[in-house]
Write a protein that holds these residues in place. Sequence first.
Motif, PDB file in Angstrom:
ATOM      1  N   PRO A  53     -26.081 -30.753 -30.283  1.00  0.00           N
ATOM      2  CA  PRO A  53     -26.953 -29.843 -31.019  1.00  0.00           C
ATOM      3  C   PRO A  53     -27.480 -28.671 -30.173  1.00  0.00           C
ATOM      4  O   PRO A  53     -28.526 -28.113 -30.503  1.00  0.00           O
ATOM      5  CB  PRO A  53     -28.112 -30.756 -31.390  1.00  0.00           C
ATOM      6  CG  PRO A  53     -28.287 -31.608 -30.156  1.00  0.00           C
ATOM      7  CD  PRO A  53     -26.886 -31.845 -29.647  1.00  0.00           C
ATOM      8  N   CYS A  54     -26.799 -28.304 -29.103  1.00  0.00           N
ATOM      9  CA  CYS A  54     -27.359 -27.344 -28.153  1.00  0.00           C
ATOM     10  C   CYS A  54     -27.774 -26.036 -28.815  1.00  0.00           C
ATOM     11  O   CYS A  54     -28.925 -25.603 -28.720  1.00  0.00           O
ATOM     12  CB  CYS A  54     -26.356 -27.071 -27.038  1.00  0.00           C
ATOM     13  SG  CYS A  54     -26.989 -25.987 -25.752  1.00  0.00           S
ATOM     14  N   GLU A  55     -26.834 -25.380 -29.508  1.00  0.00           N
ATOM     15  CA  GLU A  55     -27.157 -24.086 -30.115  1.00  0.00           C
ATOM     16  C   GLU A  55     -28.208 -24.203 -31.214  1.00  0.00           C
ATOM     17  O   GLU A  55     -29.022 -23.293 -31.402  1.00  0.00           O
ATOM     18  CB  GLU A  55     -25.886 -23.429 -30.671  1.00  0.00           C
ATOM     19  CG  GLU A  55     -25.064 -22.673 -29.657  1.00  0.00           C
ATOM     20  CD  GLU A  55     -24.247 -23.550 -28.735  1.00  0.00           C
ATOM     21  OE1 GLU A  55     -23.520 -23.015 -27.887  1.00  0.00           O
ATOM     22  OE2 GLU A  55     -24.319 -24.795 -28.852  1.00  0.00           O
ATOM     23  N   THR A  56     -28.196 -25.319 -31.945  1.00  0.00           N
ATOM     24  CA  THR A  56     -29.215 -25.522 -32.975  1.00  0.00           C
ATOM     25  C   THR A  56     -30.606 -25.592 -32.351  1.00  0.00           C
ATOM     26  O   THR A  56     -31.553 -24.943 -32.828  1.00  0.00           O
ATOM     27  CB  THR A  56     -28.930 -26.809 -33.766  1.00  0.00           C
ATOM     28  OG1 THR A  56     -27.639 -26.708 -34.383  1.00  0.00           O
ATOM     29  CG2 THR A  56     -29.972 -27.027 -34.847  1.00  0.00           C
ATOM     30  N   ILE A  73     -24.708 -23.183 -36.942  1.00  0.00           N
ATOM     31  CA  ILE A  73     -25.929 -22.401 -37.140  1.00  0.00           C
ATOM     32  C   ILE A  73     -25.644 -21.085 -37.852  1.00  0.00           C
ATOM     33  O   ILE A  73     -26.472 -20.598 -38.619  1.00  0.00           O
ATOM     34  CB  ILE A  73     -26.685 -22.164 -35.814  1.00  0.00           C
ATOM     35  CG1 ILE A  73     -25.833 -21.420 -34.780  1.00  0.00           C
ATOM     36  CG2 ILE A  73     -27.173 -23.483 -35.245  1.00  0.00           C
ATOM     37  CD1 ILE A  73     -26.598 -21.062 -33.512  1.00  0.00           C
ATOM     38  N   PHE A  74     -24.457 -20.518 -37.617  1.00  0.00           N
ATOM     39  CA  PHE A  74     -24.122 -19.264 -38.293  1.00  0.00           C
ATOM     40  C   PHE A  74     -23.919 -19.502 -39.789  1.00  0.00           C
ATOM     41  O   PHE A  74     -24.437 -18.747 -40.629  1.00  0.00           O
ATOM     42  CB  PHE A  74     -22.861 -18.646 -37.683  1.00  0.00           C
ATOM     43  CG  PHE A  74     -22.524 -17.295 -38.249  1.00  0.00           C
ATOM     44  CD1 PHE A  74     -23.225 -16.158 -37.852  1.00  0.00           C
ATOM     45  CD2 PHE A  74     -21.509 -17.144 -39.180  1.00  0.00           C
ATOM     46  CE1 PHE A  74     -22.924 -14.906 -38.375  1.00  0.00           C
ATOM     47  CE2 PHE A  74     -21.199 -15.907 -39.717  1.00  0.00           C
ATOM     48  CZ  PHE A  74     -21.906 -14.784 -39.310  1.00  0.00           C
ATOM     49  N   ASP A  75     -23.198 -20.550 -40.138  1.00  0.00           N
ATOM     50  CA  ASP A  75     -22.887 -20.819 -41.545  1.00  0.00           C
ATOM     51  C   ASP A  75     -24.115 -21.257 -42.342  1.00  0.00           C
ATOM     52  O   ASP A  75     -24.189 -21.002 -43.549  1.00  0.00           O
ATOM     53  CB  ASP A  75     -21.811 -21.901 -41.654  1.00  0.00           C
ATOM     54  CG  ASP A  75     -20.428 -21.384 -41.304  1.00  0.00           C
ATOM     55  OD1 ASP A  75     -20.287 -20.161 -41.081  1.00  0.00           O
ATOM     56  OD2 ASP A  75     -19.481 -22.193 -41.239  1.00  0.00           O
ATOM     57  N   CYS A  76     -25.065 -21.930 -41.693  1.00  0.00           N
ATOM     58  CA  CYS A  76     -26.208 -22.441 -42.456  1.00  0.00           C
ATOM     59  C   CYS A  76     -27.268 -21.373 -42.688  1.00  0.00           C
ATOM     60  O   CYS A  76     -28.168 -21.568 -43.499  1.00  0.00           O
ATOM     61  CB  CYS A  76     -26.819 -23.660 -41.771  1.00  0.00           C
ATOM     62  SG  CYS A  76     -28.128 -23.302 -40.591  1.00  0.00           S
ATOM     63  N   TRP A  77     -27.178 -20.251 -41.980  1.00  0.00           N
ATOM     64  CA  TRP A  77     -28.226 -19.237 -42.065  1.00  0.00           C
ATOM     65  C   TRP A  77     -28.204 -18.530 -43.414  1.00  0.00           C
ATOM     66  O   TRP A  77     -27.171 -18.017 -43.846  1.00  0.00           O
ATOM     67  CB  TRP A  77     -28.072 -18.215 -40.946  1.00  0.00           C
ATOM     68  CG  TRP A  77     -29.259 -17.296 -40.838  1.00  0.00           C
ATOM     69  CD1 TRP A  77     -29.354 -16.034 -41.334  1.00  0.00           C
ATOM     70  CD2 TRP A  77     -30.503 -17.592 -40.214  1.00  0.00           C
ATOM     71  NE1 TRP A  77     -30.604 -15.516 -41.054  1.00  0.00           N
ATOM     72  CE2 TRP A  77     -31.325 -16.453 -40.361  1.00  0.00           C
ATOM     73  CE3 TRP A  77     -31.006 -18.709 -39.539  1.00  0.00           C
ATOM     74  CZ2 TRP A  77     -32.623 -16.410 -39.871  1.00  0.00           C
ATOM     75  CZ3 TRP A  77     -32.289 -18.664 -39.045  1.00  0.00           C
ATOM     76  CH2 TRP A  77     -33.086 -17.513 -39.214  1.00  0.00           C
TER      77      TRP A  77
END
Length: 292
Positions: free
Chosen positions: A136-139, A181-185
Motif C-alpha cells: 500500500p505504499c503509494e496509497t 490510486i489513480f483509478d480510484c480518484w
Amino acid sequence: MSYGKSLPEAMASVLKGNIDGYSISKMSKSDQEFLFGLVSSIKPKNCLEVGVYSGGSSSIILEAIKDIEDSFLIGVDISPKHPYLVDNDIGFVVKDNFPYLSDKYRVHSGKDVSELIDDFGVKFDFALIDTAHMHPCETLNLISILPYMKSDSWIVIHDIGMFYCQDNRIQSRDKFASKYIFDCWQGERLTSEKCEFFTIPNIGAIKVENVEDNLERLISLLFNRWDMEVDDTILDSVRKIIQKHYSVANVEMFDRIIARKKYISALVKKEQNDKKRMVNKVKRYVKSILNL
C-alpha cells in the motif's frame, strides 16, 4: 490537452545517462516531458516530491519553477542513501549536474513523508509521488500528503502503467500500487499521450478536489492485498494525520483495516513457522533413520 514539453537539451542529455549501469532517471522521455510541461503550465511555488531516487525528476521540477519568485521543492525519500549507488546521497543529480537549481531544493532522506510533512509548515501547490510501486505504499503516501495540498492543486503519479508489458500482458501482480490510486480518484485527471516502455500511459496527474470523499476511497484501497510490509512507525504516523485532519469515521475504518492486516500477517507467520518446524522435524527423523 497535451502537457508535453521538451526539456532543455543539456538536461535531457544528463537524464538519459547512467552511472555504473544504473539509469539516472527512471522516467521515459515522454514521462519527463509530461512532468515538465504540467509544472511549467501550472507554475506552482510550493512543490513536494515523494520518492526522489537520483534526483532526475527533481531536476525537471526545479527547471520548470526556476524563474518563479520564492518557489521551492522539498524532496522526501525513505532511503537514507541512494539504493544502488551507495556512495551518493539521495537527489545527488541536482547538486552534481545542475547546481544553479540547488538554492530552491531541500532533500529529507531516511524517513517516510508521513513522519515529516507536518513539520514543513506549508501548503503545497504541486506534488509528485514516485515511490515503491507496491501496495500500500503509494496509497499511504497520498493519504499522508492530501491535507497539506492546496485546493485545486495537482499531484502527479508516476508508473501508473508499470504493471503492463509492451506485448499487452500483465508484467507483475505486485506493481498495481500507482494504478490503484489513480483509478480510484474521483475528479479531474490527466495522463500522458504515450509511453515508450508500455502500451498505455505511465504517468498521470490528479486534481485535488472532493478530498473527504476521495480519502474514504483511498482508505478502502487498504483492504486490498498488501505486497509489502509497512513499519508500525509509518502506520502510526499516517494514523495521526488522519486523526488530525479527517473524521472519526475515517480513523475507525483505518484502525479496522490495520487490525485485520496485522491479524492476517500473524496467522501467515505462524503458518510459515509451523511449516519450518515440520520440515526440520522430518529432516531430523530422516537423519536418525540413516544413522541406524
